[in-house]
Design an enzyme around this catalytic site. Structure first.
Site, short mmCIF file in Angstrom:
data_model
loop_
_atom_site.label_atom_id
_atom_site.label_comp_id
_atom_site.label_asym_id
_atom_site.label_seq_id
_atom_site.Cartn_x
_atom_site.Cartn_y
_atom_site.Cartn_z
N GLU A 178 10.14 1.04 10.46
CA GLU A 178 11.13 2.12 10.30
C GLU A 178 10.36 3.41 10.56
O GLU A 178 9.50 3.80 9.77
CB GLU A 178 11.72 2.06 8.89
CG GLU A 178 13.05 2.75 8.78
CD GLU A 178 12.94 4.13 8.20
OE1 GLU A 178 12.74 5.09 9.00
OE2 GLU A 178 13.04 4.25 6.97
N LYS A 190 0.85 -1.20 0.00
CA LYS A 190 0.00 0.00 0.00
C LYS A 190 0.88 1.25 0.00
O LYS A 190 1.53 1.56 1.00
CB LYS A 190 -0.92 0.05 1.23
CG LYS A 190 -1.97 1.14 1.06
CD LYS A 190 -2.70 1.45 2.34
CE LYS A 190 -2.00 2.46 3.20
NZ LYS A 190 -1.81 3.78 2.56
N GLY A 219 3.07 3.16 13.78
CA GLY A 219 3.79 1.91 14.01
C GLY A 219 3.20 1.15 15.19
O GLY A 219 3.04 -0.08 15.15
N CYS A 240 13.14 11.04 7.26
CA CYS A 240 13.04 10.53 8.63
C CYS A 240 14.35 10.69 9.39
O CYS A 240 14.34 10.82 10.61
CB CYS A 240 12.56 9.09 8.65
SG CYS A 240 13.46 8.07 7.50
N GLY A 242 6.85 4.88 8.61
CA GLY A 242 5.97 6.02 8.85
C GLY A 242 6.16 6.53 10.26
O GLY A 242 7.22 6.36 10.87
N GLU A 252 9.23 15.58 15.99
CA GLU A 252 9.62 15.50 14.58
C GLU A 252 8.75 16.45 13.77
O GLU A 252 7.53 16.35 13.79
CB GLU A 252 9.43 14.06 14.09
CG GLU A 252 9.97 13.87 12.69
CD GLU A 252 9.89 12.42 12.22
OE1 GLU A 252 8.90 11.74 12.54
OE2 GLU A 252 10.82 11.99 11.52
P1 ADP Z 1 1.89 10.57 7.86
O1 ADP Z 1 0.95 10.98 8.97
O2 ADP Z 1 3.08 11.40 7.80
O3 ADP Z 1 1.21 10.37 6.55
P2 ADP Z 1 1.70 7.84 8.61
O4 ADP Z 1 2.52 7.02 9.53
O5 ADP Z 1 0.31 8.14 9.03
O6 ADP Z 1 2.49 9.15 8.30
O7 ADP Z 1 1.62 7.17 7.17
C1 ADP Z 1 2.51 6.26 6.62
C2 ADP Z 1 1.73 5.14 5.95
O8 ADP Z 1 0.95 4.48 6.95
C3 ADP Z 1 0.75 5.59 4.89
O9 ADP Z 1 0.75 4.64 3.83
C4 ADP Z 1 -0.58 5.58 5.63
O10 ADP Z 1 -1.69 5.40 4.78
C5 ADP Z 1 -0.39 4.38 6.52
N1 ADP Z 1 -1.26 4.37 7.71
C6 ADP Z 1 -1.75 5.43 8.41
N2 ADP Z 1 -2.55 5.01 9.42
C7 ADP Z 1 -2.57 3.65 9.39
C8 ADP Z 1 -3.21 2.63 10.17
N3 ADP Z 1 -4.01 2.93 11.18
N4 ADP Z 1 -2.99 1.34 9.82
C9 ADP Z 1 -2.18 1.01 8.80
N5 ADP Z 1 -1.56 1.92 8.02
C10 ADP Z 1 -1.74 3.23 8.30
#
Ligand code: ADP
Length: 492
Positions: A263, A188, A246, A297, A241, A395
């Site tokens: 990561e 994704k 995480g 990051c 992310g 951050e």
């Molecule tokens: P940002 O807020 O900077 O976009 P995220 O950690 O939210 O950073 O996003 C990184 C990735 O994680 C994206 O692909 C996002 O769609 C996905 N993501 C965000 N929330 C969730 C969740 N609850 N479960 C799984 N994936 C998620």
């Protein structure tokens, strides 16, 4: 300032807007789509199919089938390597198109996508192409008349969730070692930047990747992402992310005992001693925070400068930061493009306000947006910052750096480590012994000495503490995508 790219040209560049499942481009089962914004203008460029639980399920079924039957499990390791080489070659053949697409989607300058993102993505596939036929087990001397040997076998179906700051490169870091190890993939991309991943899906088909081995399912985190991290038939989830996401993923993965690798973020100290080569250290401080508009990051967002040189150093750093050319991502002379999204842009401006409201912090340069369309922010330096301020702790993920004064080696190691994160750090000094002492003292997954942001597909990258666990790149990443099987033979 940001010029709107002609809509026709954008339309031609964006060839794929559907989900890639089982080797086919398909609409979402719900029929839903979401808008993809050009951060250089703030305008919607196209709509892309929005994957949800049902689509993740279909992609997982395809990935499971491809893992268990058809050509892929029978493919020799060397042939898997050849397939990775073909992907690498196709990325380079389409370098210019991918670079334009990435710049449009993410807002980063075309000079960087052409010379960093796209070649580094190809190099990652090339590197793991070389490993595919070298995944050796071992023969283990055991008691008794037994032969015991190990094999490195794939983990199975892996779910991969990536961010928007290096869309194609983050995809490469995840998909290349996963294929190398013989896994199948449900990937994704971030909802902000799905376009290069969809073009990559076409390249996979062209490279002869069997249907179902790589599935690309753009969608939102709370829906598609959550469906991946909780899916009962996904064996592992790899995520890059925010640490808070995480944590959510780790909880979701616990339900089905998935292997996970994370990561996450950083607040990396970049440390300049009095005895450093000053012009190189200034260049390192610049690249450390302003590369990719600070959306990195491992950005060197806490710049520790020793007292003896602090004032002059920050003055010259601010002078050079002021000369960075911020503007149209598709202009070859642009040095800093747009922030990825309105949300990110506002978050960064919010932190700049927090910095301005700190009594002891002073704005040395920047501190405002550039222009009035698109999401551009002037390179920003705060001086007089201390580690307890929010701008030094949290951050920001933008072109904003906190300059912090320090007295000596012992103090800077302690202050450098005073953070929840541990992704990276930089040390600038001509004293080789001191450089290594500090590098060993810092609790971070990567330490750069007299350089910053050096990367190679062969070198492991990942975090300590809240920056996550598991290492990407290098031989280390193969541990994430293989598991050891021990085989015993009675020789009596
Ligand atoms: P940002 O807020 O900077 O976009 P995220 O950690 O939210 O950073 O996003 C990184 C990735 O994680 C994206 O692909 C996002 O769609 C996905 N993501 C965000 N929330 C969730 C969740 N609850 N479960 C799984 N994936 C998620």
């Amino acid at each position: 300032m940001a010029t709107a790219t002609a809509p026709g040209a954008v339309g031609e560049l964006i060839r794929q807007r559907k989900l890639f499942i089982d080797g086919e481009f398909v609409d979402a089962q719900s029929g839903k789509t979401f808008g993809v914004i050009n951060p250089g203008t703030g305008a919607e460029m196209c709509r892309v199919a929005e994957a949800d639980k049902a689509d993740i399920d279909a992609a997982t079924k395809a990935a499971r089938r491809a893992f268990e039957s058809g050509p892929y499990p029978k493919m020799s390791n060397r042939d898997r390597g050849r397939m990775l080489s073909r992907i690498a070659a196709l990325i380079m053949e389409n370098r210019e198109e991918l670079a334009r697409l990435e710049s449009l989607d993410n807002g980063k300058p075309i000079g960087e996508t052409m010379n960093v993102d796209i070649p580094a993505s190809a190099a990652t596939f090339e590197y793991y192409a070389g490993w595919a036929d070298k995944l050796e087990g071992s023969v283990i001397p055991v008691d008794g008349n037994n032969l015991n040997y190990t094999r490195l076998e794939p983990v199975g179906v892996v779910g991969q969730i990536i961010p928007w700051n290096f869309p194609l490169l983050m995809l490469a870091w995840k998909i290349a070692p996963a294929i190398c190890g013989g896994n199948t993939i449900v990937m994704k991309p971030a909802e902000q930047t799905p376009l290069s991943a969809l073009r990559f899906a076409e390249l996979c088909a062209e490279a002869g990747v069997p249907p179902g081995v790589v599935n690309i399912v753009p969608g939102f985190g709370e829906t598609a992402g959550a469906a991946i991290s909780g899916h009962p038939d996904i064996d592992k989830v790899a995520f890059t992310g925010e640490w808070k996401t995480g944590q959510i993923i780790m909880r979701a993965a616990a339900g089905t005992l998935k292997r996970i690798s994370l990561e996450l973020g950083g607040k990396s100290p970049n440390i300049v001693f009095d005895d450093a080569d000053i012009p190189s250290a200034i260049a390192g401080a610049m690249g450390g925070i302003f590369f990719n508009a600070g959306e990195v990051c491992c950005a060197g967002s806490r710049l520790f400068v020793q007292s003896g040189i602090h004032k002059e150093f920050v003055q010259e750093f601010a002078h050079q930061a002021n000369s960075i050319k911020v503007g149209d991502p598709l202009d070859e002379t642009t040095q800093q493009g747009a922030q990825v999204s309105k949300e990110q842009f506002e978050k960064i401006l919010g932190y700049i306000d927090i910095g301005k409201n700190e009594d002891k912090a002073e704005l040395a340069c920047g501190g405002e947006r550039v222009g009035d369309t698109g999401y551009f922010i002037r390179p920003t330096i705060f001086d007089g910052v201390t580690n307890d301020m929010r701008i030094a702790r949290e951050e920001i993920f933008g072109p904003v750096v906190s300059a912090i004064d320090f007295a000596d080696e012992e103090a800077v190691i302690a202050e450098g480590n005073k953070t929840m994160y541990g992704l990276a750090a930089g040390v600038w000094t001509k004293d080789i012994k001191k450089a290594h002492r500090v590098a060993h003292g810092l609790r971070a997954g990567t330490v750069w000495i007299n350089t910053y942001n050096a990367f190679d597909a062969a070198s492991p990258f990942g975090g300590f503490k809240y920056s996550g666990f598991g290492r990407e790149n290098g031989k280390a990443a193969l541990e994430l995508y293989t598991q050891v099987k021990s085989i015993w033979v009675n020789m009596d």
